[in-house]
Design an enzyme around this catalytic site. Structure first.
Site, PDB file in Angstrom:
ATOM      1  N   ARG A 132      11.873  -5.803  -4.819  1.00 18.78           N
ATOM      2  CA  ARG A 132      10.408  -5.698  -4.848  1.00 18.78           C
ATOM      3  C   ARG A 132       9.810  -7.030  -4.451  1.00 18.78           C
ATOM      4  O   ARG A 132      10.461  -8.325  -4.770  1.00 18.78           O
ATOM      5  CB  ARG A 132       9.728  -5.385  -6.292  1.00 18.78           C
ATOM      6  CG  ARG A 132      10.293  -4.119  -6.800  1.00 18.78           C
ATOM      7  CD  ARG A 132       9.891  -3.739  -8.217  1.00 18.78           C
ATOM      8  NE  ARG A 132       8.288  -3.421  -7.989  1.00 18.78           N
ATOM      9  CZ  ARG A 132       7.776  -3.087  -9.173  1.00 18.78           C
ATOM     10  NH1 ARG A 132       8.192  -2.933 -10.242  1.00 18.78           N
ATOM     11  NH2 ARG A 132       6.351  -2.883  -9.137  1.00 18.78           N
ATOM     12  N   GLU A 329      -1.419   4.319  -8.285  1.00 20.47           N
ATOM     13  CA  GLU A 329      -0.663   4.959  -9.298  1.00 20.47           C
ATOM     14  C   GLU A 329      -0.883   6.019  -9.643  1.00 20.47           C
ATOM     15  O   GLU A 329       0.025   6.588 -10.583  1.00 20.47           O
ATOM     16  CB  GLU A 329      -0.656   3.794 -10.308  1.00 20.47           C
ATOM     17  CG  GLU A 329      -2.120   3.853 -11.124  1.00 20.47           C
ATOM     18  CD  GLU A 329      -2.281   2.698 -12.211  1.00 20.47           C
ATOM     19  OE1 GLU A 329      -2.694   2.943 -13.165  1.00 20.47           O
ATOM     20  OE2 GLU A 329      -2.060   1.457 -11.757  1.00 20.47           O
ATOM     21  N   HIS A 356       7.163   0.187  -4.889  1.00 20.72           N
ATOM     22  CA  HIS A 356       6.831   0.343  -6.380  1.00 20.72           C
ATOM     23  C   HIS A 356       8.307   0.208  -6.765  1.00 20.72           C
ATOM     24  O   HIS A 356       9.237   0.144  -6.435  1.00 20.72           O
ATOM     25  CB  HIS A 356       6.044   1.303  -6.602  1.00 20.72           C
ATOM     26  CG  HIS A 356       4.317   0.846  -6.630  1.00 20.72           C
ATOM     27  ND1 HIS A 356       3.532   1.107  -7.661  1.00 20.72           N
ATOM     28  CD2 HIS A 356       3.652   0.308  -5.746  1.00 20.72           C
ATOM     29  CE1 HIS A 356       2.386   0.741  -7.116  1.00 20.72           C
ATOM     30  NE2 HIS A 356       2.540   0.201  -6.135  1.00 20.72           N
ATOM     31  N   ARG A 360       8.066   5.659  -3.754  1.00 16.63           N
ATOM     32  CA  ARG A 360       7.540   6.797  -4.536  1.00 16.63           C
ATOM     33  C   ARG A 360       7.256   7.959  -3.491  1.00 16.63           C
ATOM     34  O   ARG A 360       7.337   8.911  -3.705  1.00 16.63           O
ATOM     35  CB  ARG A 360       6.416   6.543  -5.281  1.00 16.63           C
ATOM     36  CG  ARG A 360       6.577   5.843  -6.465  1.00 16.63           C
ATOM     37  CD  ARG A 360       5.173   5.301  -7.190  1.00 16.63           C
ATOM     38  NE  ARG A 360       5.551   5.022  -8.625  1.00 16.63           N
ATOM     39  CZ  ARG A 360       4.574   4.256  -9.485  1.00 16.63           C
ATOM     40  NH1 ARG A 360       3.555   3.914  -9.040  1.00 16.63           N
ATOM     41  NH2 ARG A 360       5.070   3.798 -10.555  1.00 16.63           N
TER      42      ARG A 360
END
Length: 441
Positions: A132, A329, A356, A360
């Site tokens: 990340r 989100e 993330h 995703r």
């Protein structure tokens, strides 16, 4: 480094036999809890944090601050009104080792705090945390006067790393590209009042995602006495300035986590039922508040009452074309609902979700399609064409929002099994119990 144990257990996602009618008490906001912990640790006097979220991410934050010398006492608030944490600031110090797990707020918010400590603070975490991006925070701190070693083990600009705290940081003006995470901006603003010159953060990259989270940071800073100039109040676009000064100890009550209310509101939409979320704030900077509009457009209706937010599904689910750049989100839950709709959906503005807890966009595409769906990735989102879905295993990739997305689909599709539903403990402890309780099981 603490590695999350592999958990391949399968959880049979409950299938709804009819319309859901329930009141669900959603735990406190992770985003508010972790920001409040950082600000309280940097304050000039002790403060109280009421109704904090107790989850993996928030406990990692509390543990990290303790290792750096901050006192955090867990107990009951001064008026006996429920769980509260008393945060007692003290001299930040090393040497210490911080375990960030896979918590973006911990890995990004705490290196600026560590720069104010006396001594070295090492940061490490789960394997996924190494992937990340942290370069926005690391590069900015170096410009502001910090000494950071991020090349000993992994690639530059990522974990693991060591911040060699000198007891203070000069601060000043810095340019960053925060297009991959708004947390880069929040990280610098949260500690900015403690820098000798404060901080001026200029975002110079592409579109800035998750702006509500930056607004949350600014509001919380102002609430404890910081002076902040920002674009929303007439300041220069993409520029935030924090003036140096002491932060006050406060008594703060944490709002319910509105993003974690998403699966329960989705249950009303999917089943044509009614779900009430108590204590929904009338004014908030939480991204989850956007669900009121988004899920209404997808076929529901809602009302803020004395009991909380009352959301009712109509029995029909409509597709949606929506830019989720500010509320990324929410994408997994919206994608799950869209896969059950009566018309196609396009979810845009969320290319940053590839960075993330997992990628995703790729994960949602794969898992929904393996249940018979028709999802394609776009440059910055997903296009979802509803199809008749079937049962199967829905993998979570150690991502809490993937797990809740699978549970939403399971309400309407029999024999869906969620792999590692325990990953929801990252921000929503006891999700399986809350979910089955909502269904009256």
């Amino acid at each position: 480094m603490t590695e999350t144990p592999a958990n391949t257990a399968l959880w049979p996602a409950p299938h709804a036999s009819g319309a859901v009618t329930a009141t669900v008490h959603v735990p406190g906001s992770k985003s508010v809890t972790n920001r409040a912990l950082v600000l309280a640790a940097l304050a000039a006097e002790p403060g109280w944090l009421r109704r904090p979220l107790r989850s993996r991410d928030t406990l990692l934050m509390a543990s990290a601050l303790r290792t750096m010398g901050v006192g955090i006492e867990e107990g009951v608030g001064p008026d006996g009104s429920g769980e509260a944490w008393r945060v007692i600031p003290s001299g930040l110090r090393g040497p210490a080792t911080v375990d960030v797990g896979n918590a973006g707020t911990v890995m990004r918010f705490l290196p600026p705090v560590a720069a104010l400590a006396d001594g070295p603070i090492r940061f490490d975490g789960d394997p996924r945390s190494y992937e990340r991006p942290l370069n926005g925070v690391i590069d900015a701190l170096r410009v502001l006067g910090a000494r950071i070693d991020d090349t000993t083990v992994g690639a530059p600009g990522a974990l693991p790393l060591t911040v060699h705290g000198g007891g203070a940081l000069e601060g000043g003006r810095v340019e960053i590209d925060a297009s991959s995470s708004s947390q880069f901006v929040s990280a610098l603003l949260l500690s900015g009042p403690r820098f000798n010159q404060g901080v001026e953060v200029r975002h110079v990259g592409g579109a800035l995602p998750s702006m509500p989270h930056i607004r949350m940071t600014v509001d919380m800073l102002r609430a404890i006495g910081a002076q902040v100039d920002e674009p929303e109040s007439g300041g220069e676009p993409n520029v935030w300035r924090v003036t140096p000064g002491a932060l006050l100890g406060r008594d703060l009550t944490v709002e319910p986590d509105l993003s974690n209310a998403q699966p329960f509101l989705a249950a009303a939409l999917v089943t044509g039922g009614t779900v009430t979320i108590p204590d929904w704030p009338t004014r908030t900077t939480q991204p989850g508040d956007a669900l009121r509009q988004i899920f209404t457009e997808m076929g529901g209706s809602c009302e803020l009452t004395e009991q909380g937010l009352v959301f009712t599904g109509s029995g029909s689910i409509h597709g949606i074309d929506v830019d989720l750049g500010e509320v990324g989100e929410l994408t997994p839950g919206i994608a799950a609902v869209a896969a059950l709709a009566d018309s196609p959906s396009t979810l845009r503005g969320v290319a940053h979700l590839r960075l993330h807890e997992t990628d995703r966009l790729a994960a949602l595409t794969k898992e929904i399609n393996e249940l018979g769906g028709d999802v394609t990735e776009t440059a910055d989102g997903l296009h979802i064409r509803p199809r008749r879905l079937h049962g199967g295993v829905f993998h979570t990739y150690d991502d809490h929002r993937m797990a809740t997305a699978g549970a939403i689909i399971g309400l309407a599709v029999k024999d869906v099994q969620i792999e590692n539903v325990a990953t929801t403990a990252k921000t929503l402890p006891d999700f399986p119990e809350l979910w089955t309780g909502m269904l009256g099981n």
